[in-house]
Design a protein around this motif. Structure first.
Motif, mmCIF file in Angstrom:
data_model
loop_
_atom_site.group_PDB
_atom_site.id
_atom_site.type_symbol
_atom_site.label_atom_id
_atom_site.label_comp_id
_atom_site.label_asym_id
_atom_site.label_seq_id
_atom_site.Cartn_x
_atom_site.Cartn_y
_atom_site.Cartn_z
ATOM 1 N N GLU A 46 73.287 -25.959 84.120
ATOM 2 C CA GLU A 46 73.750 -24.679 83.421
ATOM 3 C C GLU A 46 73.054 -24.380 82.139
ATOM 4 N N ARG A 48 73.182 -20.639 79.050
ATOM 5 C CA ARG A 48 73.871 -19.451 78.502
ATOM 6 C C ARG A 48 73.065 -18.508 79.372
ATOM 7 N N LEU A 49 73.893 -17.338 79.623
ATOM 8 C CA LEU A 49 73.094 -16.348 80.324
ATOM 9 C C LEU A 49 71.946 -15.329 79.588
ATOM 10 N N ASP A 65 71.200 -10.184 75.040
ATOM 11 C CA ASP A 65 72.640 -9.892 74.574
ATOM 12 C C ASP A 65 73.049 -8.302 74.439
ATOM 13 N N ILE A 68 73.090 -7.496 78.509
ATOM 14 C CA ILE A 68 74.202 -8.147 78.836
ATOM 15 C C ILE A 68 75.470 -7.434 78.543
ATOM 16 N N ILE A 80 78.145 -9.104 84.192
ATOM 17 C CA ILE A 80 78.824 -9.975 83.296
ATOM 18 C C ILE A 80 78.257 -9.323 81.568
ATOM 19 N N SER A 81 79.402 -9.288 80.988
ATOM 20 C CA SER A 81 79.132 -8.669 79.677
ATOM 21 C C SER A 81 79.730 -9.537 78.465
ATOM 22 N N GLU A 82 80.162 -10.645 78.914
ATOM 23 C CA GLU A 82 80.748 -11.681 78.074
ATOM 24 C C GLU A 82 79.560 -12.520 77.409
ATOM 25 N N TYR A 85 78.442 -16.520 78.097
ATOM 26 C CA TYR A 85 78.728 -16.810 79.365
ATOM 27 C C TYR A 85 77.678 -17.785 79.794
ATOM 28 N N LYS A 86 78.206 -18.772 80.498
ATOM 29 C CA LYS A 86 77.226 -19.936 81.007
ATOM 30 C C LYS A 86 76.978 -19.814 82.625
ATOM 31 N N VAL A 87 75.918 -20.048 82.831
ATOM 32 C CA VAL A 87 75.464 -19.852 84.551
ATOM 33 C C VAL A 87 74.928 -21.057 85.007
ATOM 34 N N ASP A 91 72.751 -19.969 90.595
ATOM 35 C CA ASP A 91 73.328 -18.601 90.473
ATOM 36 C C ASP A 91 72.607 -17.548 90.958
#
Length: 280
Positions: A46, A48-49, A65, A68, A80-82, A85-87, A91
């Motif tokens: 995993e 962070r996005l 950021d 996103i 995804i706008s959080e 957020y972890k991916v 994915d």
């Protein structure tokens, strides 16, 4: 209170009768260390996005950021706008519809020494140029093109397979300048013939320039060429009955050996990568 005043105050409060006095602590305020809590182990599958997007080469983390938050990034088809957020690495992450690869792209320039082969692995146990850049990246780096064992000089290594393939295409013919040392002096007539074009294997070898190396014997020349044919410099001189004893690639594309000793490597700058990326 100055620093020296603070130290004096601490001595007064912490000493009594010439000896240090133990401090007493109320229950619940004791500085006794808490039992060691198990450390949180990050999941290697995993990330962070924003890091995922940055590693793909799209932009920096800070810029990621912004993209996103603006909804430019989707994960498994959903915007995804959080922040934070972890991916998962499995994915489907896309930026403006283009799927991203989270492996950070590395671009390395090596000044190859003599007697190192340029194949990824050598079954005969010979030293490889790849081993010299092994510490540059956690992922496997591949050479954009190869130099034979005795040839020295500049090589590019990367894990950006798309760029490597594009640069290696014969039609792209990157600019290369070699410092050539021959077993005997090069005659002016032969230098002129090389400028006009020498036929090797039924194909004329076109060069951009050739000249004697300044303040060096006449058996040393510099030659600029764009051809990507294997060992073409040595074969060119063999056609004229010359033997190459040393061959050093001193310029590759727009890159030079400046401040890069033999056997050492460095990362390409962002601008250097951009310049290479413009080669189609």
């Amino acid at each position: 209170m100055s620093r020296s005043d603070s130290n004096n105050g601490n001595k007064k409060s912490g000493r009594q009768g010439g000896t240090f006095r133990k401090k007493s602590y109320a229950r619940g305020n004791s500085p006794i260390k808490k039992k060691n809590e198990p450390k949180k182990v990050s999941n290697p599958n995993e990330m962070r996005l924003n890091r995922y997007v940055a590693n793909s080469g799209v932009c920096s983390r800070r810029e990621a950021d912004i993209y996103i938050a603006a909804g430019n990034v989707t994960v498994n088809g959903k915007p995804i706008s959080e922040m934070g957020y972890k991916v998962k690495l499995t994915d489907d992450v896309r930026f403006d519809g283009r799927r991203l690869n989270p492996i950070k792209r590395e671009y390395v320039l090596l000044n190859k020494p003599k007697d190192f082969v340029t194949s990824g692995r050598d079954e005969r146990g010979r030293r490889t140029a790849t081993s010299l850049v092994a510490g540059a990246s956690k992922s496997e780096l591949i050479a954009v093109d190869k130099l034979d064992k005795s040839t020295t000089g500049l090589m590019i290594f990367t894990n950006d397979g798309e760029l490597a393939k594009r640069l290696a295409r014969p039609k792209n013919g990157l600019r290369k300048i070699f410092h050539v040392t021959l077993t005997k002096e090069l005659r002016s007539a032969d230098l002129k013939r090389i400028k006009e074009g020498i036929t090797v294997d039924d194909h004329v070898v076109r060069i951009q320039d050739i000249s004697f190396v300044e303040k060096a014997p006449k058996n040393e020349v510099g030659i600029e060429i764009y051809s990507s044919r294997n060992n073409i410099i040595k074969r060119l001189f063999e056609e004229l009955d010359y033997e190459v004893t040393k061959l050093d690639r001193v310029v590759y594309a727009s890159l030079t050996k400046k401040d890069l000793p033999r056997g050492h490597w460095r990362y390409l700058t962002e601008q250097e990568v951009i310049n290479l990326g413009m080669i189609k």
